[in-house]
Every structure is written in structure tokens, then in C-alpha cells.
Motif scaffolding. Structure first.
Motif, PDB file in Angstrom:
ATOM      1  N   THR A  53      -7.524   0.402  -0.135  1.00 50.17           N
ATOM      2  CA  THR A  53      -6.530   1.231  -1.354  1.00 50.17           C
ATOM      3  C   THR A  53      -6.603   0.047  -2.433  1.00 50.17           C
ATOM      4  O   THR A  53      -6.107  -1.053  -2.237  1.00 50.17           O
TER       5      THR A  53
ATOM      6  N   THR B 143       4.552  -0.879  -6.704  1.00 49.05           N
ATOM      7  CA  THR B 143       2.911  -0.655  -6.946  1.00 49.05           C
ATOM      8  C   THR B 143       2.581   0.722  -7.054  1.00 49.05           C
ATOM      9  O   THR B 143       3.357   1.612  -6.988  1.00 49.05           O
TER      10      THR B 143
ATOM     11  N   ASN C  85       1.269  -1.509 -15.112  1.00 52.87           N
ATOM     12  CA  ASN C  85       0.617  -0.282 -15.390  1.00 52.87           C
ATOM     13  C   ASN C  85       0.754   0.141 -16.801  1.00 52.87           C
ATOM     14  O   ASN C  85       1.890   0.248 -17.168  1.00 52.87           O
TER      15      ASN C  85
ATOM     16  N   THR D  67      -1.020   3.399  -7.042  1.00 52.61           N
ATOM     17  CA  THR D  67      -2.121   3.442  -6.293  1.00 52.61           C
ATOM     18  C   THR D  67      -3.193   3.879  -7.597  1.00 52.61           C
ATOM     19  O   THR D  67      -2.988   4.960  -8.413  1.00 52.61           O
TER      20      THR D  67
ATOM     21  N   ASP E  95      -5.468  -6.370 -10.461  1.00 51.75           N
ATOM     22  CA  ASP E  95      -5.208  -5.147  -9.670  1.00 51.75           C
ATOM     23  C   ASP E  95      -5.424  -5.715  -8.075  1.00 51.75           C
ATOM     24  O   ASP E  95      -6.326  -6.831  -7.723  1.00 51.75           O
TER      25      ASP E  95
ATOM     26  N   LEU F  31      -4.562  -0.939  -5.713  1.00 50.62           N
ATOM     27  CA  LEU F  31      -3.266  -0.832  -6.581  1.00 50.62           C
ATOM     28  C   LEU F  31      -3.065  -1.539  -7.797  1.00 50.62           C
ATOM     29  O   LEU F  31      -3.901  -2.287  -7.998  1.00 50.62           O
TER      30      LEU F  31
ATOM     31  N   ASN G 160      -5.191  -1.858   5.632  1.00 47.67           N
ATOM     32  CA  ASN G 160      -3.670  -1.951   5.701  1.00 47.67           C
ATOM     33  C   ASN G 160      -3.250  -3.565   6.186  1.00 47.67           C
ATOM     34  O   ASN G 160      -2.003  -3.579   6.295  1.00 47.67           O
TER      35      ASN G 160
ATOM     36  N   LYS H 242       0.817  -1.270  -0.142  1.00 49.45           N
ATOM     37  CA  LYS H 242      -0.053   0.086  -0.160  1.00 49.45           C
ATOM     38  C   LYS H 242       0.828   1.195   0.161  1.00 49.45           C
ATOM     39  O   LYS H 242       0.398   2.245  -0.815  1.00 49.45           O
ATOM     40  N   ASP H 243       1.925   1.143   0.857  1.00 49.68           N
ATOM     41  CA  ASP H 243       2.752   2.433   0.892  1.00 49.68           C
ATOM     42  C   ASP H 243       3.882   2.411  -0.328  1.00 49.68           C
ATOM     43  O   ASP H 243       4.553   3.466  -0.293  1.00 49.68           O
ATOM     44  N   ASN H 244       3.749   1.424  -1.106  1.00 49.86           N
ATOM     45  CA  ASN H 244       4.562   1.470  -2.276  1.00 49.86           C
ATOM     46  C   ASN H 244       6.244   1.460  -1.820  1.00 49.86           C
ATOM     47  O   ASN H 244       7.139   2.409  -2.279  1.00 49.86           O
TER      48      ASN H 244
ATOM     49  N   ASP I 162      -7.076   3.891  -6.792  1.00 47.98           N
ATOM     50  CA  ASP I 162      -8.087   4.422  -6.297  1.00 47.98           C
ATOM     51  C   ASP I 162      -8.265   4.296  -4.819  1.00 47.98           C
ATOM     52  O   ASP I 162      -7.336   3.341  -4.342  1.00 47.98           O
ATOM     53  N   LYS I 163      -9.091   4.715  -4.329  1.00 52.05           N
ATOM     54  CA  LYS I 163      -9.456   4.394  -2.632  1.00 52.05           C
ATOM     55  C   LYS I 163     -11.102   4.429  -2.707  1.00 52.05           C
ATOM     56  O   LYS I 163     -11.564   5.031  -3.462  1.00 52.05           O
TER      57      LYS I 163
END
Length: 248
Positions: free
Chosen positions: A240, A171, A248, A173, A192, A242, A198, A164-166, A175-176
Motif C-alpha cells: 500500500t 496518512t 498531500n 492512501t 511517499d 501512502l 502490513n 496503512k490503516d490511517n 495506490d496499491k
């Protein structure tokens, strides 16, 4: 020729390799993949290559021209693996990833697991992806998929939060949302990831279907995020979304 002052280093290396190989098999049979386990596997692979080169060197000692030619070709192969390869076709790699994910269906859940004997949520997402890179790279003869990028990806143990924090740059992001239920997945593509609170990873298969190593079901399952579902991970949040940067 493998000896120095009566000491046969090749034989010693072979014995060490056999011991490491036995350890690697034992490590692989355990679902929990720790840093020490990766070190044993990597050491076995590297030492195996060294032994192979030394054995070939001893066999071809009398034919120096052939030996030098072989070493040059080996060096060229290493350079090609590190620097070669064309652009990655993301759609084909994505399909390979989905295929690899589906192969884990019904695999038992195990904390820290990364094998068919047991896997956890982040382990499923990561392991299926590096295996897809390796298989697709060999299939398409593209070393970019099984060079340093693959080995670094395999070596790093990424948790759901790290994804999540790349944390390692793997990864992106997308969308959320507050939760998966009710979310319109128009921005998502197959493969995805959804990181829930978390701590849990689900992978999108398309048509509102998700695959996950679920601790509640104690195995890898596929479930649909319909509006009436009571699946706890579809109703928890925040979420989140990813995408692996290579897709990508």
C-alpha cells in the motif's frame, strides 16, 4: 517570590528538573522509544518551561511593569504557536523530509528505535518527518509546523499497520500493488511511503530509489527497485502506497 511559609518551591522544582533532565539524557541515549520514554521527555520540557517562567518572575519581581509585560508577551507567543502560522509549502517540506531521511543513512537498525543510535522502519519514517517539520518550521518561522500538530505526531507511536490503516489521520492512501518490483511509480512523489505486508515501511526517494531501516542489512540503506533485484521487501506483497497528509 518563590517562597511560601519558608518553603522554596522554585528550588524543589529546579532539583526535580535536573533529575528529569538526567533521565531524559539517559532515555535519549537508548534507541528504543517507549511511551514512558516520551513521558519523561515531555515532562522535562514542560517543567523546564515552568522553571524558566518562575525564575524570570523572581528576577523581575521588583519591576512589576516589566514582569507583567513579559508575561503578556509570553502568553502571546503561546497563542501564536498554537493558532498562528501560514500555509505549509509542501514541496519545501518534502525536500526537508528527504534531507532528514538521508541523514539517517547507515544508522543501525533497532526494533522500536527512533534515534541516530538505532531506528526501525516505522521509526525512520516518523522521526525524520517530525524532525523535518520542526526544522522547517523554525527555518520558515511557521508555528503551524511546530505547534500541537507536531507534538501530537511525536507523541503517537505509529506502527506500519497504523500508518496503512490511517489510524490517527496522518496518512492518505495513494495506490496499491502486488509488489514494488515492476510497479510504475508515476503516482508517487518523493517522501511517499510503501507499506509492505502490513509490517515494513520504505520511503520513496525518486528514480525508483527507496530508503528503509532494513532488518536484513541491520542498518538504514538506500536501494533501487530494479526488475532484477532480489531484495525481499521489493518482491513481497501486497503493498500500500501512502503519503503524509501534510504533504498531500
Amino acid at each position: 517570590m518563590g517562597k511560601s511559609g519558608g518553603f522554596d518551591y522554585l528550588r524543589v522544582l529546579a532539583v526535580v528538573f535536573i533529575v528529569l533532565l538526567g533521565s531524559s539524557i539517559g532515555v535519549y541515549l537508548l534507541p528504543d522509544m517507549k511511551a514512558a520514554s516520551r513521558l519523561v521527555l515531555a515532562s522535562t520540557f514542560i517543567l523546564g518551561l515552568v522553571c524558566l517562567v518562575l525564575i524570570l518572575n523572581r528576577i523581575l519581581y521588583k519591576w512589576k511593569n516589566i514582569r507583567y509585560t513579559g508575561l503578556i508577551l509570553l502568553l502571546l507567543c503561546v497563542i501564536w504557536t498554537i493558532f498562528g502560522g501560514g500555509a505549509v509549502k509542501t514541496d519545501d517540506l518534502r525536500d526537508a523530509y528527504i534531507e532528514q531521511l538521508l541523514a539517517y543513512r547507515n544508522t543501525p537498525f533497532a526494533w522500536g528505535g527512533e534515534t541516530k543510535r538505532g531506528v526501525d522502519c516505522s521509526g525512520l519514517a516518523r522521526t525524520a518527518f517530525w524532525q523535518a517539520m520542526l526544522k522547517h518550521g523554525v527555518r520558515t518561522n511557521n508555528p503551524r509546523l511546530f505547534g500541537p500538530y507536531l507534538w501530537r505526531f511525536w507523541w503517537l507511536d505509529m506502527s506500519a499497520k497504523a500508518m496503512k490503516d490511517n489510524e490517527y489521520g496522518y496518512t492518505v492512501t495513494i495506490d496499491k500493488a502486488d509488489r514494488i518490483v515492476g510497479y510504475n511509480p508515476t503516482k508517487l512523489k518523493k517522501g511517499d511511503l510503501a507499506i509492505v505486508v502490513n509490517m515494513h515501511v520504505l520511503i520513496y526517494l525518486g528514480d525508483n530509489r527507496w530508503i528503509e531501516a532494513c532488518p536484513d542489512d541491520n542498518k538504514v540503506v538506500i536501494k533501487s527497485s530494479t526488475v532484477d533485484t532480489d531484495h525481499p521487501w521489493f518482491n513481497a506483497g501486497p503493498v500500500t502506497f501512502l503519503r503524509w497528509s501534510m504533504l498531500n
